[in-house]
Design an enzyme around this catalytic site. Structure first.
Site, mmCIF file in Angstrom:
data_model
loop_
_atom_site.group_PDB
_atom_site.id
_atom_site.type_symbol
_atom_site.label_atom_id
_atom_site.label_comp_id
_atom_site.label_asym_id
_atom_site.label_seq_id
_atom_site.Cartn_x
_atom_site.Cartn_y
_atom_site.Cartn_z
ATOM 1 N N HIS A 160 1.109 -1.296 -0.255
ATOM 2 C CA HIS A 160 0.112 0.267 0.267
ATOM 3 C C HIS A 160 1.006 1.159 -0.011
ATOM 4 O O HIS A 160 0.138 2.236 0.271
ATOM 5 C CB HIS A 160 -1.340 -0.443 1.376
ATOM 6 C CG HIS A 160 -1.625 -1.096 1.135
ATOM 7 N ND1 HIS A 160 -2.797 -1.211 0.890
ATOM 8 C CD2 HIS A 160 -1.977 -2.229 1.817
ATOM 9 C CE1 HIS A 160 -3.509 -2.523 0.824
ATOM 10 N NE2 HIS A 160 -2.850 -3.026 1.766
ATOM 11 N N SER A 178 17.329 17.185 -18.036
ATOM 12 C CA SER A 178 16.639 18.206 -18.184
ATOM 13 C C SER A 178 17.019 19.794 -18.847
ATOM 14 O O SER A 178 18.632 19.493 -18.436
ATOM 15 C CB SER A 178 16.044 18.887 -16.598
ATOM 16 O OG SER A 178 15.846 19.670 -16.501
ATOM 17 N N LYS A 198 21.136 16.192 -13.609
ATOM 18 C CA LYS A 198 19.727 15.701 -13.226
ATOM 19 C C LYS A 198 19.652 14.382 -14.570
ATOM 20 O O LYS A 198 19.660 14.752 -15.306
ATOM 21 C CB LYS A 198 18.372 16.741 -13.749
ATOM 22 C CG LYS A 198 17.183 15.720 -12.915
ATOM 23 C CD LYS A 198 15.818 16.836 -12.815
ATOM 24 C CE LYS A 198 14.632 16.133 -12.409
ATOM 25 N NZ LYS A 198 13.908 15.281 -13.285
ATOM 26 N N GLU A 238 10.635 4.190 -18.451
ATOM 27 C CA GLU A 238 9.783 5.432 -18.660
ATOM 28 C C GLU A 238 8.892 5.109 -19.862
ATOM 29 O O GLU A 238 7.586 5.293 -20.244
ATOM 30 C CB GLU A 238 10.457 6.924 -18.868
ATOM 31 C CG GLU A 238 10.125 7.475 -17.355
ATOM 32 C CD GLU A 238 11.050 9.104 -16.967
ATOM 33 O OE1 GLU A 238 10.794 9.142 -16.830
ATOM 34 O OE2 GLU A 238 11.411 9.196 -17.927
#
Length: 467
Positions: A189, A319, A325, A332
């Site tokens: 959860h 980025s 980054k 993805e």
């Protein structure tokens, strides 16, 4: 024939065809009628169609149905295309005439015109080599296209998806061994749960992919049953009595896969169930791959404000504005491809139920979506494995810190102090910041030695059979 054009005729009239083109008048009409997506037939699907035409030319020559020299020229043309030549001649949009007649005639015309050249004749002289009477002898779009979907699916699986799954399974097994002693907090959860081993997380993914591989293998068994020889309506009209058996035998040899004839040719032509079955197995794999890719992103989240239990290998700057980054781009991408496969599966399901009477005319959509699903899924699994999973490293101290700080450790105390006492200790720990160990000792519920044995993270996180 002029320098730039030749004239071809069909039942609708005459048209000019570029002299350099190997396709003919029916292909030209299709390109005019179906300027829809700009998407051309998949290379694997073209291969499947060409292999079928090679096999049928061979068997029809053996049976005396077409001249031997014509058959040999068709076979040579087919071999040239399979070797990579004339690929720019397959030009019909994937959204086209029902059943795939336009693409089928594109294949027939290219083979006929190249065969004519091989025989020293001019393209377009269909009295010598006809797309319909020779290349397509004893065949129909209605039995060739469902056979091509089957052959294309088998080729795509063997060339793309199966090797990728083997690589992924082996890599996950290696990672499971590499990380087998690293303890981390489990989570259910999205909340803290009892500790687990990082290696077991990867071993679980390995097993999930093995099971999907088995499901896909089982579903793909439907693809080896061919309805070739059914001709226009599944009755075998205009075919030699021995053609059906001979064609399947040659096809088996050409793709190195044991194929067999359909028990009922009409059934094989009408039902798209084999394709739905394979597509469903692909969708099932895609759904678990989404879950795995999301898990990778969560476990790598941070580096300062997320979990950061593992480090995915950086493969590109993340980025355009934030220096330093790096994003989990391979994971993805995996999710996006899997969503596309789920969409293709839905389209295949709709198309499969849309047949009427002796034919399903939605086969071009099924052909593209199914073979494309197999290939992009295989390419995705391969890329995720090689550019992500193989390079994953574990942040062992961070994993251990989360495991030691998890309130879910009280679960191990249940058999010793009872559920209600354990719940009260967890609540007090949350409110006061005291460790579970300190509270238990303060209350005198267990000795220090007992606690050390019960809260042994190595033992707690081991799968029961391994203890």
């Amino acid at each position: 024939m002029t320098a730039q054009f030749r004239i071809e005729s069909d039942s609708m009239g005459d048209r000019q065809i570029p002299s350099s083109a190997y396709y003919g008048i029916q292909t030209l009409r299709a390109t005019e009628n179906f300027a829809i997506s700009g998407i051309k037939p998949l290379s694997t699907y073209v291969d499947a169609c060409i292999i079928i035409k090679k096999a049928t030319a061979m068997v029809n020559s053996e049976l005396g149905c077409i001249p031997q020299d014509v058959a040999q020229a068709i076979v040579q043309a087919a071999d040239e295309i399979l070797a990579g030549k004339f690929r720019d001649q397959f030009v019909v949009d994937v959204y086209q005439a029902g059943a795939g007649t336009s693409h089928h005639m594109n294949v027939n015309e290219v083979l006929a015109n190249r065969a004519l050249e091989i025989l020293g004749d001019e393209k377009g002289n269909y009295k010598r080599v006809s797309p319909n009477d020779h290349v397509n002898y004893g065949q129909s779009t209605n039995d060739v296209i469902p056979t091509a979907i089957r052959i294309g699916g088998l080729l795509a699986l063997s060339q793309t998806l199966y090797p990728a799954l083997d690589n992924a399974i082996n890599t996950l097994s290696q990672k499971a061994t590499e990380f087998k002693h690293i303890v981390k907090s489990g989570r259910t959860h999205l909340q803290d749960a009892v500790p687990v081993r990082l290696g077991d997380t990867f071993a679980a993914w390995e097993q999930i992919l093995r099971e999907h591989q088995n499901r896909i293998n089982t579903a793909a068994a439907d693809l080896i049953v061919l309805g070739l020889g059914g001709s226009a309506a599944g009755t075998g009209l205009n075919t030699h009595p021995q053609y059906r058996v001979g064609a399947v035998k040659i096809l088996s040899r050409l793709i190195n896969t044991p194929l067999k004839e359909a028990t009922h040719l009409m059934a094989a032509m009408q039902s798209m169930a084999p394709f739905v079955n394979v597509s469903g197995a692909l969708r099932n794999l895609a759904q678990d791959l989404v879950k795995i890719s999301h898990d990778l992103r969560l476990m790598d989240s941070g580096p300062k404000t997320g979990l950061k239990e593992i480090q995915l290998p950086p493969v590109q700057p993340g980025s355009s504005i934030m220096p330093g980054k790096y994003n989990p781009v391979m994971a993805e991408m995996t999710s996006m491809v899997c969503f596309q496969i789920m969409g293709y599966d839905t389209a295949i399901n709709y198309a499969a139920q849309a047949g009427q009477l002796e034919l399903n005319v939605m086969m071009p959509l099924i052909a593209y979506d199914l073979i494309h699903s197999i290939e992009i899924l295989g390419n995705t699994v391969e890329a995720l494995t090689n550019r992500c999973i193989k390079g994953i490293t574990a942040l062992q101290e961070r994993c251990l810190a989360y495991a030691e700080g998890s309130l879910a450790l009280v679960t191990a105390l249940n058999p010793h102090i009872g559920y209600l006492n354990a719940a009260a200790i967890a609540k007090e720990s949350m409110e006061t910041g005291k460790s579970l160990r300190k509270i238990v000792l303060e209350k005198g519920l267990m000795s220090e030695q007992e606690l050390a044995e019960v809260l042994n993270l190595e033992q707690m996180s081991a799968i029961v059979s391994e203890q």
